[in-house]
Design a protein around this motif. Structure first.
Motif, mmCIF file in Angstrom:
data_model
loop_
_atom_site.group_PDB
_atom_site.id
_atom_site.type_symbol
_atom_site.label_atom_id
_atom_site.label_comp_id
_atom_site.label_asym_id
_atom_site.label_seq_id
_atom_site.Cartn_x
_atom_site.Cartn_y
_atom_site.Cartn_z
ATOM 1 N N ASN A 78 42.149 13.762 -0.203
ATOM 2 C CA ASN A 78 41.358 14.412 0.778
ATOM 3 C C ASN A 78 41.367 13.839 2.131
ATOM 4 O O ASN A 78 41.515 12.540 2.241
ATOM 5 N N LEU A 79 41.146 14.607 3.266
ATOM 6 C CA LEU A 79 41.056 14.262 4.417
ATOM 7 C C LEU A 79 39.892 14.880 5.252
ATOM 8 O O LEU A 79 39.557 15.851 5.133
ATOM 9 N N TRP A 80 39.106 13.934 6.045
ATOM 10 C CA TRP A 80 38.069 14.353 6.793
ATOM 11 C C TRP A 80 38.218 13.800 8.158
ATOM 12 O O TRP A 80 38.892 12.884 8.603
ATOM 13 N N ASN A 81 37.672 14.543 9.205
ATOM 14 C CA ASN A 81 37.578 13.970 10.538
ATOM 15 C C ASN A 81 36.473 12.936 10.412
ATOM 16 O O ASN A 81 35.362 12.967 9.875
ATOM 17 N N LEU A 82 36.885 11.848 10.864
ATOM 18 C CA LEU A 82 36.238 10.724 10.721
ATOM 19 C C LEU A 82 34.707 10.717 11.417
ATOM 20 O O LEU A 82 33.879 10.051 10.846
ATOM 21 N N HIS A 83 34.563 11.542 12.562
ATOM 22 C CA HIS A 83 33.387 11.793 13.058
ATOM 23 C C HIS A 83 32.707 12.806 12.772
ATOM 24 O O HIS A 83 31.446 12.964 13.430
ATOM 25 N N ASP A 84 33.161 13.649 11.903
ATOM 26 C CA ASP A 84 32.367 14.867 11.606
ATOM 27 C C ASP A 84 33.019 15.378 10.306
ATOM 28 O O ASP A 84 34.102 16.019 10.217
ATOM 29 N N LEU A 85 32.310 15.130 9.264
ATOM 30 C CA LEU A 85 32.628 15.199 7.851
ATOM 31 C C LEU A 85 32.892 16.955 7.468
ATOM 32 O O LEU A 85 33.400 17.158 6.401
ATOM 33 N N THR A 86 32.230 17.629 8.176
ATOM 34 C CA THR A 86 32.228 18.919 8.128
ATOM 35 C C THR A 86 33.701 19.706 8.270
ATOM 36 O O THR A 86 34.095 20.621 7.975
ATOM 37 N N GLU A 87 34.389 18.898 9.195
ATOM 38 C CA GLU A 87 35.798 19.356 9.234
ATOM 39 C C GLU A 87 36.637 18.510 8.307
ATOM 40 O O GLU A 87 36.781 17.314 8.506
ATOM 41 N N ARG A 88 37.338 19.290 7.389
ATOM 42 C CA ARG A 88 37.999 18.534 6.485
ATOM 43 C C ARG A 88 39.354 19.337 6.273
ATOM 44 O O ARG A 88 39.431 20.607 6.461
ATOM 45 N N PHE A 89 40.248 18.742 5.315
ATOM 46 C CA PHE A 89 41.604 19.425 5.227
ATOM 47 C C PHE A 89 41.392 20.886 4.624
ATOM 48 O O PHE A 89 40.234 20.912 3.603
ATOM 49 N N TYR A 90 42.140 21.901 4.744
ATOM 50 C CA TYR A 90 41.887 23.066 4.386
ATOM 51 C C TYR A 90 43.154 23.494 3.608
ATOM 52 O O TYR A 90 44.208 23.935 4.230
ATOM 53 N N SER A 91 43.531 23.298 2.326
ATOM 54 C CA SER A 91 44.442 23.516 1.565
ATOM 55 C C SER A 91 45.129 25.128 1.633
ATOM 56 O O SER A 91 46.097 25.120 1.617
ATOM 57 N N SER A 110 43.080 21.817 9.287
ATOM 58 C CA SER A 110 41.500 21.660 8.867
ATOM 59 C C SER A 110 40.746 23.041 8.839
ATOM 60 O O SER A 110 41.181 23.946 9.254
ATOM 61 N N SER A 111 39.466 22.885 8.374
ATOM 62 C CA SER A 111 38.606 23.966 7.933
ATOM 63 C C SER A 111 38.222 24.733 9.296
ATOM 64 O O SER A 111 38.021 24.084 10.361
ATOM 65 N N PHE A 112 37.581 25.706 8.917
ATOM 66 C CA PHE A 112 37.061 26.578 10.122
ATOM 67 C C PHE A 112 35.652 25.557 10.612
ATOM 68 O O PHE A 112 35.161 25.251 9.761
ATOM 69 N N ARG A 116 42.808 23.257 13.134
ATOM 70 C CA ARG A 116 43.836 22.547 14.031
ATOM 71 C C ARG A 116 44.639 21.332 12.955
ATOM 72 O O ARG A 116 44.135 21.362 11.852
ATOM 73 N N PRO A 117 45.750 21.146 13.185
ATOM 74 C CA PRO A 117 46.503 20.496 12.676
ATOM 75 C C PRO A 117 45.748 18.784 12.838
ATOM 76 O O PRO A 117 45.387 18.284 13.510
ATOM 77 N N ILE A 118 45.701 18.197 11.519
ATOM 78 C CA ILE A 118 45.115 17.050 11.582
ATOM 79 C C ILE A 118 45.970 15.833 10.989
ATOM 80 O O ILE A 118 45.781 14.836 11.255
ATOM 81 N N ALA A 119 47.073 16.295 10.345
ATOM 82 C CA ALA A 119 47.981 15.309 10.021
ATOM 83 C C ALA A 119 49.277 15.994 9.563
ATOM 84 O O ALA A 119 49.404 17.400 9.283
#
Length: 278
Positions: A78-91, A110-112, A116-119
């Motif tokens: 699992n991956l999250w935006n460190l500063h906003d956990l509502t933005e997370r990996f969207y498989s 990442s999620s809606f 955007r690309p997070i990794a």
């Protein structure tokens, strides 16, 4: 079963169309990133013990590497935006854009509404595997994660070391959230090192023994500041089962590497204008 119409074969013969052609996605400067990775050194290593999950953080522009140690083992990431956990990996969107399995050059999205690309996968020691005769491949974004609710549904088992539970505990421990508040933030995973596909006859999700061996790695460039968690799946190499204490299980290592890409700028959030409605 419904009787096929006279033109059934003609309907089946219609050629498919790719839903999301990805040729207009931003180009990945993979050669540049691989060169930067060659000069990076490990500055921290986190260990996910067998049947447990571990959390880690990585800065935008840094590399992180998931590494097999001791024996064949798959992991749920699992991956999250460190500063906003509502933005997370969207498989699901990653699957739609890149395919059922990811490898070098593919991005995790990442999620809606950020989308955007997070990794980005920069190195994959199992890229040689390809797609086997069963339709199986490695590092899937088609499965979910083993969880206690499905185990209870199918067999009545009360198993507490499923990857969903492990990830929930790891997130709660890292953030200080309660288990109740952390659980909804756990999301569908990247099944690192897991070998999966769909059966040709019934279309069911399958798993088979992973080709991973100690020393194999999957390495990413973090495109934003990330909080990650990975569970060393209780199924070990997932050759027979994934929610039990019977399988041989091994640790997974997560290496955080030094250095960042020069003049790194994290990708902007999606520019869709939501003022006209969702």
């Amino acid at each position: 079963m419904t009787t096929p119409p006279e033109d059934a074969n003609a309907r089946r013969a219609i050629k498919p169309v790719i839903c999301y052609p990805n040729t207009t996605l931003p180009e990945v400067p993979i050669d540049e990133w691989v060169q930067a990775l060659d000069g990076a050194e490990v500055i921290e290593t986190v260990i996910a013990a067998p049947r447990e999950a571990a959390s880690f953080t990585v800065k935008a522009g840094q590399f992180f590497r998931i590494r097999s140690v001791d024996g064949p083992q798959v992991g749920d990431l699992n991956l999250w935006n460190l500063h906003d956990l509502t933005e997370r990996f969207y498989s699901g969107k990653t699957r739609a854009l890149h395919g059922t399995h990811v490898t070098t050059g593919d991005r995790l999205w990442s999620s809606f509404p950020a989308l955007r690309p997070i990794a980005t996968v920069v190195q994959d020691s199992l890229d040689w595997y390809g797609i086997d005769d069963f339709g199986g491949s490695v590092h899937d974004v088609i499965g979910t994660r083993c969880d206690p609710y499905t185990a209870n549904l199918l067999s009545g088992d009360q198993y507490h070391n499923c990857c969903h539970s492990n990830l929930t505990r790891a997130l709660a421990d890292h953030t200080g959230l309660s288990l109740k508040d952390a659980e909804p933030l756990v999301h569908d995973v990247l099944n690192v090192f897991m070998c999966t596909g769909f059966t040709r006859d019934t279309g069911q999700y399958f798993m088979k023994a992973s080709p991973v061996r100690p020393g194999d790695t999957l390495t990413f460039l973090a495109e934003i500041d990330l909080l990650g968690a990975i569970s060393a799946c209780p199924g070990g190499d997932c050759s027979s089962e994934h929610s039990s204490d019977a399988a041989a299980c091994y640790p997974l290592a997560i290496d955080i590497l030094s250095g960042t890409i020069e003049n790194w700028k994290e990708p902007p959030v999606n520019s869709y204008d939501r003022s006209h409605g969702r």
